[in-house]
Design an enzyme around this catalytic site. Sequence first.
Site, PDB file in Angstrom:
ATOM      1  N   TYR A  99       0.892  -1.261   0.238  1.00  9.46           N
ATOM      2  CA  TYR A  99       0.118   0.049  -0.106  1.00  9.46           C
ATOM      3  C   TYR A  99       0.956   1.064  -0.045  1.00  9.46           C
ATOM      4  O   TYR A  99       2.020   1.207  -0.486  1.00  9.46           O
ATOM      5  CB  TYR A  99      -0.896  -0.238   1.280  1.00  9.46           C
ATOM      6  CG  TYR A  99      -1.963   0.860   1.519  1.00  9.46           C
ATOM      7  CD1 TYR A  99      -3.226   1.083   0.663  1.00  9.46           C
ATOM      8  CD2 TYR A  99      -2.083   1.384   2.956  1.00  9.46           C
ATOM      9  CE1 TYR A  99      -3.916   2.074   0.879  1.00  9.46           C
ATOM     10  CE2 TYR A  99      -3.379   2.174   3.097  1.00  9.46           C
ATOM     11  CZ  TYR A  99      -4.134   2.659   2.099  1.00  9.46           C
ATOM     12  OH  TYR A  99      -5.216   3.567   2.273  1.00  9.46           O
ATOM     13  N   ARG A 152      -6.668  10.511 -10.422  1.00 12.92           N
ATOM     14  CA  ARG A 152      -5.896  11.166  -9.259  1.00 12.92           C
ATOM     15  C   ARG A 152      -5.370  10.103  -8.558  1.00 12.92           C
ATOM     16  O   ARG A 152      -5.935  10.100  -7.172  1.00 12.92           O
ATOM     17  CB  ARG A 152      -6.757  12.267  -8.633  1.00 12.92           C
ATOM     18  CG  ARG A 152      -6.117  13.273  -7.943  1.00 12.92           C
ATOM     19  CD  ARG A 152      -6.529  13.105  -6.267  1.00 12.92           C
ATOM     20  NE  ARG A 152      -6.118  11.894  -5.755  1.00 12.92           N
ATOM     21  CZ  ARG A 152      -6.615  11.570  -4.544  1.00 12.92           C
ATOM     22  NH1 ARG A 152      -7.532  12.179  -4.002  1.00 12.92           N
ATOM     23  NH2 ARG A 152      -6.430  10.236  -3.932  1.00 12.92           N
ATOM     24  N   LYS A 170      -5.449  -1.485  -2.031  1.00 14.66           N
ATOM     25  CA  LYS A 170      -6.984  -1.328  -1.032  1.00 14.66           C
ATOM     26  C   LYS A 170      -7.391  -2.696  -0.908  1.00 14.66           C
ATOM     27  O   LYS A 170      -8.056  -2.836   0.285  1.00 14.66           O
ATOM     28  CB  LYS A 170      -7.806  -0.408  -1.693  1.00 14.66           C
ATOM     29  CG  LYS A 170      -7.260   1.111  -1.940  1.00 14.66           C
ATOM     30  CD  LYS A 170      -7.687   2.101  -0.679  1.00 14.66           C
ATOM     31  CE  LYS A 170      -6.785   3.068  -0.812  1.00 14.66           C
ATOM     32  NZ  LYS A 170      -6.840   4.181   0.186  1.00 14.66           N
ATOM     33  N   GLU A 241     -12.451   5.096  -5.774  1.00 13.59           N
ATOM     34  CA  GLU A 241     -11.166   5.670  -5.083  1.00 13.59           C
ATOM     35  C   GLU A 241     -10.290   6.425  -6.292  1.00 13.59           C
ATOM     36  O   GLU A 241     -10.288   6.003  -7.254  1.00 13.59           O
ATOM     37  CB  GLU A 241     -10.457   4.469  -4.843  1.00 13.59           C
ATOM     38  CG  GLU A 241      -9.050   4.379  -4.132  1.00 13.59           C
ATOM     39  CD  GLU A 241      -9.402   4.641  -2.758  1.00 13.59           C
ATOM     40  OE1 GLU A 241     -10.036   4.078  -2.068  1.00 13.59           O
ATOM     41  OE2 GLU A 241      -8.523   5.723  -2.269  1.00 13.59           O
ATOM     42  N   ASP A 242      -9.674   7.359  -5.617  1.00 14.87           N
ATOM     43  CA  ASP A 242      -8.898   8.160  -6.459  1.00 14.87           C
ATOM     44  C   ASP A 242      -9.419   8.699  -7.802  1.00 14.87           C
ATOM     45  O   ASP A 242      -8.713   8.666  -8.929  1.00 14.87           O
ATOM     46  CB  ASP A 242      -7.486   7.410  -6.676  1.00 14.87           C
ATOM     47  CG  ASP A 242      -6.910   7.361  -5.338  1.00 14.87           C
ATOM     48  OD1 ASP A 242      -7.453   7.636  -4.484  1.00 14.87           O
ATOM     49  OD2 ASP A 242      -5.527   6.883  -5.241  1.00 14.87           O
ATOM     50  N   ASP A 264     -14.013   6.617  -1.035  1.00 17.81           N
ATOM     51  CA  ASP A 264     -13.134   6.551   0.106  1.00 17.81           C
ATOM     52  C   ASP A 264     -12.325   7.833   0.446  1.00 17.81           C
ATOM     53  O   ASP A 264     -11.920   8.172   1.764  1.00 17.81           O
ATOM     54  CB  ASP A 264     -11.872   5.478  -0.239  1.00 17.81           C
ATOM     55  CG  ASP A 264     -10.917   5.202   1.008  1.00 17.81           C
ATOM     56  OD1 ASP A 264     -11.243   5.087   2.028  1.00 17.81           O
ATOM     57  OD2 ASP A 264      -9.911   4.835   0.589  1.00 17.81           O
ATOM     58  N   ASP A 265     -12.017   8.780  -0.490  1.00 19.98           N
ATOM     59  CA  ASP A 265     -11.084   9.859  -0.507  1.00 19.98           C
ATOM     60  C   ASP A 265     -11.944  10.961   0.125  1.00 19.98           C
ATOM     61  O   ASP A 265     -11.325  11.816   1.177  1.00 19.98           O
ATOM     62  CB  ASP A 265     -10.792  10.223  -1.834  1.00 19.98           C
ATOM     63  CG  ASP A 265      -9.686   9.137  -2.493  1.00 19.98           C
ATOM     64  OD1 ASP A 265      -8.684   9.011  -1.867  1.00 19.98           O
ATOM     65  OD2 ASP A 265     -10.183   8.591  -3.513  1.00 19.98           O
ATOM     66  N   ASN A 414      -0.461  11.725   0.300  1.00 12.70           N
ATOM     67  CA  ASN A 414       0.583  10.496   0.181  1.00 12.70           C
ATOM     68  C   ASN A 414       0.774  10.672  -1.265  1.00 12.70           C
ATOM     69  O   ASN A 414       0.378  11.156  -2.083  1.00 12.70           O
ATOM     70  CB  ASN A 414      -0.764   9.252   0.070  1.00 12.70           C
ATOM     71  CG  ASN A 414      -1.093   9.002   1.518  1.00 12.70           C
ATOM     72  OD1 ASN A 414      -0.369   8.963   2.608  1.00 12.70           O
ATOM     73  ND2 ASN A 414      -2.417   9.268   1.817  1.00 12.70           N
TER      74      ASN A 414
HETATM   75  O1  LIG Z   1      -4.522   5.500  -0.441  1.00  8.21           O
HETATM   76  C1  LIG Z   1      -4.093   6.024   0.671  1.00  8.21           C
HETATM   77  O2  LIG Z   1      -2.977   5.757   1.412  1.00  8.21           O
HETATM   78  C2  LIG Z   1      -5.038   7.263   1.138  1.00  8.21           C
HETATM   79  C3  LIG Z   1      -5.863   7.624   0.045  1.00  8.21           C
HETATM   80  O3  LIG Z   1      -6.824   7.222  -0.315  1.00  8.21           O
HETATM   81  C4  LIG Z   1      -5.191   8.639  -0.771  1.00  8.21           C
HETATM   82  O4  LIG Z   1      -3.959   9.162  -0.647  1.00  8.21           O
HETATM   83  O5  LIG Z   1      -5.657   8.938  -2.030  1.00  8.21           O
HETATM   84 MG   LIG Z   2      -7.416   7.298  -2.321  1.00 10.22          MG
END
Ligand SMILES: O=C([O-])CC(=O)C(=O)O
Ligand SMILES: [Mg+2]
Length: 567
Positions: A99, A152, A170, A241-242, A264-265, A414
């Site tokens: 991760y 992103r 994830k 996600e992202d 999640d974001d 991150n």
């Molecule tokens: O993935 C991770 O560590 C946290 C997160 O969702 C991101 O930064 O987009």
């Molecule tokens: Mg994320």
Amino acid sequence: MPSSTSRAIPRLRALAANCSLPQGLSFTPEQRVAKNLTGLIPHVMEDSDKQCERALKMIRTRQTGIDKYLYLSTLKAENVDLFYRLLIDNAKELMPLVYTPTIGDVCLQYSTLYTRPEALYISIKQRKSIRTMLKNWRYPNPEICVVTDGSRILGLGDLGVNGVGIPIGKLALYTAAAGIHPEKALPIVLDCGTANESNLKDPLYLGLRAKRPSVAEQQEFMDEFMEAAAEVYPEMVVQFEDFESEKAFNYLDRYRNNYKCFNDDIQGTGAVVLGGYIGAVNLSGVPLEEQRLVFMGAGSAGVGVAKQLVEYYTKRGLSEQAAKDKFWLVDTKGLVTRDRGDKLAEHKKYFARADNNGHQFRTLEEVIEYVKPTALVGLTATHGVFTESVVRALKASVDAGGLGRRPILFPLSNPLTKAECTFEQAVTWTDGTVIFASGSPFSAFTVKTSEQPVTYYPNQGNNVYVFPGIGLGAILSKSSRVTDNMIYTSAAALAGSLNAEEVQKGLIYPRIDRVRDASLIVAREVMKASRRDGVSQLPEEQWLEWEEWGDPALDKYIKARIYDPEL
Ligand SMILES: O=C([O-])CC(=O)C(=O)O
Ligand SMILES: [Mg+2]
């Protein structure tokens, strides 16, 4: 007459199916006879500890994060139980490889590192066959899906199809942290092209070699995907996600009332930061009502976190306006105000300040000077934004409030290369008073003094503490939707999951190797919130029974349904 080769094939298949890598080493002699494996593997019998010891040794001999990742990735493909045993038992060492931060490097080079498919790769060119592709997935009835369009990825920008490493990573954490069975996890990348020039020029790039189409066309594709996913796998929970910020907010709004989904974001990061903030306020010596929060970064995570915190304040009795007034959001153009003169993105408008008397504050330093904050949160994806003068100014404004008060500093971007400052800098520039959490893990930092050396421990405020439990709770409660209360509850549950030793050490999150304990608590409370909100489709008698027997009965139910790899 069958040739010797064709006779050998069943044997090879037996070997491949049963003992790829060291798995077969735990078979008894009788099992080996039954599986036609005698002589095909070394004759010793080994327990899981021994097998983990060997794998750990192999990982540690590899020099780079990527090489360690590749070893782990092969292990996952060939001996999934050993992979998860190892990851669960060595979370602190191995999670950063599977991760963030290593997964960021993997995504940057995914097309070059590619050896085997591990996800569904659905391109906008194949939009007519989404259902077929979903049905082609190798395991039946997935329960959780993490989907990205790669627009992103962490703080690394638009990586196109290379962003698939994020859903894969994830979901590995869904299994390691919450015990979702690995065969019930479905990683998906929606390939709509990319704005990333170096990907487009890379001869090995595995995605569509095209710029992204219009926002409207990407949204149509997303509509088709959501409809198909709910039809083919009606039980499956979908985690977004992202996605780039505007899309992230738009898709969440668009689908949350019709599908079992969450972002999640926006929501996961919001919940995890709230969970840590509750503990941080207790340690800070500054009462909740007196906290003043500056957010550097007003994207999906920044706004998502600020909104989650506003909800916390309103649940504690403040009016929405009074709660909102505690937040100052800053983006690349300065303090977000209503009269700044540029066209604010929709999601920023809620927090745009109207009390700046026509004055604009263009730099973070100016904002800090003006606001005198007690807490500073970074979600900018820009390393070094929290400079020495910024951090010292934060400390000074906290010190001015009274003796013994401590600044809250959360550089959350991150991977590590994007963190707004390092832990060592934060400790040094605040003379050790900082309450610190970052998105990716920093090491503890020891300061040598003339007397005893002093060691400071950082917190990792990463959404891994909540998303696995939110997903598990939604699945096990058979929720038809993922409600705001389910997300909010995950934060409160996380804040309450620290043990006495962690509280004593001044931590605001459980240690990362206790993430499985925290996820269980989060999942249980999310299930209860689902019931309270009337979205759980479990039979009423089941809930009445749990009400009678209390949390231990619910915990027992959860534990009986989660994957704990046995070798
Ligand atoms: O993935 C991770 O560590 C946290 C997160 O969702 C991101 O930064 O987009
Ligand atoms: Mg994320």
